[in-house]
Write a protein that holds these residues in place. Sequence first.
Motif, PDB file in Angstrom:
ATOM      1  N   LYS A 140     -11.501   0.294  -1.921  1.00 54.35           N
ATOM      2  CA  LYS A 140     -11.599   0.265  -0.464  1.00 54.35           C
ATOM      3  C   LYS A 140     -10.425  -0.467   0.170  1.00 54.35           C
ATOM      4  N   THR A 141      -9.955   0.080   1.288  1.00 55.91           N
ATOM      5  CA  THR A 141      -8.809  -0.499   2.001  1.00 55.91           C
ATOM      6  C   THR A 141      -9.210  -0.751   3.460  1.00 55.91           C
ATOM      7  N   LYS A 142      -9.954  -1.824   3.681  1.00 56.61           N
ATOM      8  CA  LYS A 142     -10.471  -2.121   5.027  1.00 56.61           C
ATOM      9  C   LYS A 142      -9.556  -3.049   5.818  1.00 56.61           C
ATOM     10  N   GLU A 143      -8.575  -3.641   5.159  1.00 54.84           N
ATOM     11  CA  GLU A 143      -7.635  -4.521   5.848  1.00 54.84           C
ATOM     12  C   GLU A 143      -6.338  -3.754   6.132  1.00 54.84           C
ATOM     13  N   GLY A 144      -5.366  -4.445   6.699  1.00 52.76           N
ATOM     14  CA  GLY A 144      -4.088  -3.800   6.987  1.00 52.76           C
ATOM     15  C   GLY A 144      -3.550  -4.220   8.333  1.00 52.76           C
ATOM     16  N   LEU A 145      -2.678  -3.378   8.890  1.00 51.97           N
ATOM     17  CA  LEU A 145      -2.034  -3.705  10.162  1.00 51.97           C
ATOM     18  C   LEU A 145      -1.789  -2.460  11.006  1.00 51.97           C
ATOM     19  N   ILE A 146      -1.796  -2.681  12.315  1.00 53.51           N
ATOM     20  CA  ILE A 146      -1.335  -1.690  13.281  1.00 53.51           C
ATOM     21  C   ILE A 146       0.107  -2.041  13.628  1.00 53.51           C
ATOM     22  N   GLY A 147       0.985  -1.063  13.688  1.00 51.25           N
ATOM     23  CA  GLY A 147       2.377  -1.300  14.047  1.00 51.25           C
ATOM     24  C   GLY A 147       2.752  -0.526  15.300  1.00 51.25           C
ATOM     25  N   LEU A 148       3.440  -1.182  16.226  1.00 51.55           N
ATOM     26  CA  LEU A 148       3.884  -0.567  17.477  1.00 51.55           C
ATOM     27  C   LEU A 148       5.405  -0.611  17.547  1.00 51.55           C
ATOM     28  N   LEU A 149       6.010   0.547  17.842  1.00 55.27           N
ATOM     29  CA  LEU A 149       7.469   0.627  17.952  1.00 55.27           C
ATOM     30  C   LEU A 149       7.819   1.479  19.168  1.00 55.27           C
ATOM     31  N   GLN A 150       8.706   0.972  20.017  1.00 53.19           N
ATOM     32  CA  GLN A 150       9.154   1.701  21.205  1.00 53.19           C
ATOM     33  C   GLN A 150      10.669   1.810  21.196  1.00 53.19           C
ATOM     34  N   GLU A 151      11.150   3.033  21.417  1.00 51.96           N
ATOM     35  CA  GLU A 151      12.592   3.278  21.530  1.00 51.96           C
ATOM     36  C   GLU A 151      12.809   4.328  22.606  1.00 51.96           C
ATOM     37  N   GLY A 152      13.496   3.943  23.686  1.00 52.59           N
ATOM     38  CA  GLY A 152      13.754   4.886  24.770  1.00 52.59           C
ATOM     39  C   GLY A 152      12.464   5.387  25.390  1.00 52.59           C
ATOM     40  N   ASN A 153      12.317   6.711  25.431  1.00 58.44           N
ATOM     41  CA  ASN A 153      11.128   7.305  26.051  1.00 58.44           C
ATOM     42  C   ASN A 153      10.032   7.621  25.038  1.00 58.44           C
ATOM     43  N   THR A 154      10.165   7.109  23.810  1.00 61.73           N
ATOM     44  CA  THR A 154       9.201   7.399  22.742  1.00 61.73           C
ATOM     45  C   THR A 154       8.527   6.124  22.260  1.00 61.73           C
ATOM     46  N   THR A 155       7.219   6.199  22.076  1.00 60.36           N
ATOM     47  CA  THR A 155       6.439   5.072  21.562  1.00 60.36           C
ATOM     48  C   THR A 155       5.555   5.571  20.432  1.00 60.36           C
ATOM     49  N   VAL A 156       5.511   4.830  19.332  1.00 64.72           N
ATOM     50  CA  VAL A 156       4.650   5.217  18.212  1.00 64.72           C
ATOM     51  C   VAL A 156       3.716   4.069  17.852  1.00 64.72           C
ATOM     52  N   LEU A 157       2.536   4.454  17.370  1.00 64.88           N
ATOM     53  CA  LEU A 157       1.528   3.511  16.902  1.00 64.88           C
ATOM     54  C   LEU A 157       1.115   3.984  15.520  1.00 64.88           C
ATOM     55  N   VAL A 158       1.176   3.114  14.502  1.00 66.42           N
ATOM     56  CA  VAL A 158       0.822   3.510  13.139  1.00 66.42           C
ATOM     57  C   VAL A 158      -0.198   2.530  12.564  1.00 66.42           C
ATOM     58  N   GLU A 159      -0.955   3.013  11.579  1.00 63.78           N
ATOM     59  CA  GLU A 159      -1.888   2.146  10.857  1.00 63.78           C
ATOM     60  C   GLU A 159      -1.670   2.313   9.363  1.00 63.78           C
ATOM     61  N   VAL A 160      -1.487   1.191   8.679  1.00 61.12           N
ATOM     62  CA  VAL A 160      -1.371   1.173   7.218  1.00 61.12           C
ATOM     63  C   VAL A 160      -2.417   0.199   6.699  1.00 61.12           C
ATOM     64  N   ASN A 161      -3.197   0.641   5.720  1.00 62.49           N
ATOM     65  CA  ASN A 161      -4.305  -0.174   5.214  1.00 62.49           C
ATOM     66  C   ASN A 161      -4.047  -0.686   3.805  1.00 62.49           C
ATOM     67  N   CYS A 162      -4.626  -1.848   3.505  1.00 67.56           N
ATOM     68  CA  CYS A 162      -4.594  -2.443   2.168  1.00 67.56           C
ATOM     69  C   CYS A 162      -5.972  -3.038   1.885  1.00 67.56           C
ATOM     70  N   GLU A 163      -6.109  -3.690   0.750  1.00 67.64           N
ATOM     71  CA  GLU A 163      -7.427  -4.206   0.361  1.00 67.64           C
ATOM     72  C   GLU A 163      -7.757  -5.559   0.978  1.00 67.64           C
ATOM     73  N   THR A 164      -6.763  -6.435   1.103  1.00 65.87           N
ATOM     74  CA  THR A 164      -7.045  -7.809   1.538  1.00 65.87           C
ATOM     75  C   THR A 164      -6.145  -8.233   2.691  1.00 65.87           C
ATOM     76  N   ASP A 165      -6.651  -9.162   3.486  1.00 69.21           N
ATOM     77  CA  ASP A 165      -5.865  -9.725   4.582  1.00 69.21           C
ATOM     78  C   ASP A 165      -4.663 -10.495   4.037  1.00 69.21           C
ATOM     79  N   PHE A 166      -4.812 -11.065   2.846  1.00 72.61           N
ATOM     80  CA  PHE A 166      -3.722 -11.816   2.208  1.00 72.61           C
ATOM     81  C   PHE A 166      -2.487 -10.933   2.037  1.00 72.61           C
ATOM     82  N   VAL A 167      -2.680  -9.710   1.545  1.00 72.86           N
ATOM     83  CA  VAL A 167      -1.554  -8.792   1.352  1.00 72.86           C
ATOM     84  C   VAL A 167      -1.000  -8.323   2.696  1.00 72.86           C
ATOM     85  N   SER A 168      -1.864  -8.148   3.691  1.00 73.07           N
ATOM     86  CA  SER A 168      -1.379  -7.695   5.006  1.00 73.07           C
ATOM     87  C   SER A 168      -0.423  -8.705   5.628  1.00 73.07           C
TER      88      SER A 168
END
Length: 325
Positions: free
Chosen positions: A101-129
């Motif tokens: 199970k991969t219930k931990e992880g992070l959301i990443g936000l990146l903006q460049e010019g007129n484009t914005t992206v939001l991504v989610e990458v998951n891992c097992e523990t908050d320690f690794v995140s």
Amino acid sequence: MSLLRSLRVFLVARTGSHPAGSLLRQSPQPRHTFHAGPRLSASASSKELLMKLRRKTGYSFVNCKKALETCGGDLKQAEIWLHKEAQKEGWSKAAKLQGRKTKEGLIGLLQEGNTTVLVEVNCETDFVSRNLKFQLLVQQVALGTMMHCQTLKDQPSTYSKGFLNSSELSGLPAGPDREGSLKDQLALAIGKLGENMILKRAAWVKVPSGFYVGSYVHGAMQSPSLHKLVLGKYGALVICETSEQKTNLEDVGRRLGQHVVGMAPLSVGSLDDEPGGEAETKMLSQPYLLDPSITLGQYVQPQGVSVVDFVRFECGEGEEAAETE
């Protein structure tokens, strides 16, 4: 509602300011299980090569020594050999960890010019995140998604929005300075950090003139190592239409993003919606997060912007739902 209460207290206390960043901890050099071969010559030049390879790749002295011996002291070939071996080890480890199970992880936000992206990458523990190597993987995923968006045709008169699922995201090129796909980068990260990980999803928004994307990441973390990437556990994009460029757009956009994160609306709704009942899930008729005595629509109207769409990511929300079922 614990998130809502804690977020409201935090935001009211710090209205107009960005969430405090967290210090990112540097992780130790990766350790790999490659077997050492014959001893490398102890000459000064050999030691210098070993130190150069170690500094450049971050792999252990044992692995760097083995690489130089295998490649006859060729620094470039030794680097390539190390990456190939790490890739093999990563795929092997990924296969063994698959299904955890991969219930931990992070959301990443990146903006460049007129484009914005939001991504989610998951891992097992908050320690690794919290590990910089994991955060660099999130950055690579965000950059890969941004590159994908820049190849898409712009809509001249309105905004465009899209989503990528795990399979689509994994197949994207890793970028100009990386070989292979994002899936290959994922395998490398799994090999280094020893946890199951998933490239969960991504969303992107491109806007023409007359539109603006407000954004917010809750529990934001930033580091010089991560370029313009903002990391956290919750993220939101709010697409607004405006007839003129206003100086306070960034502040308004951030407040709208804070509302989306805290109140979790399901749709935008309209300014004519009456508060209460089913309208509680409609963004514009919800009590405004920072001032519940008015609706969000009542806050937005004097700002000279119209909310037309939004995206909200909560880290691990799909995993929690699947576990409940």
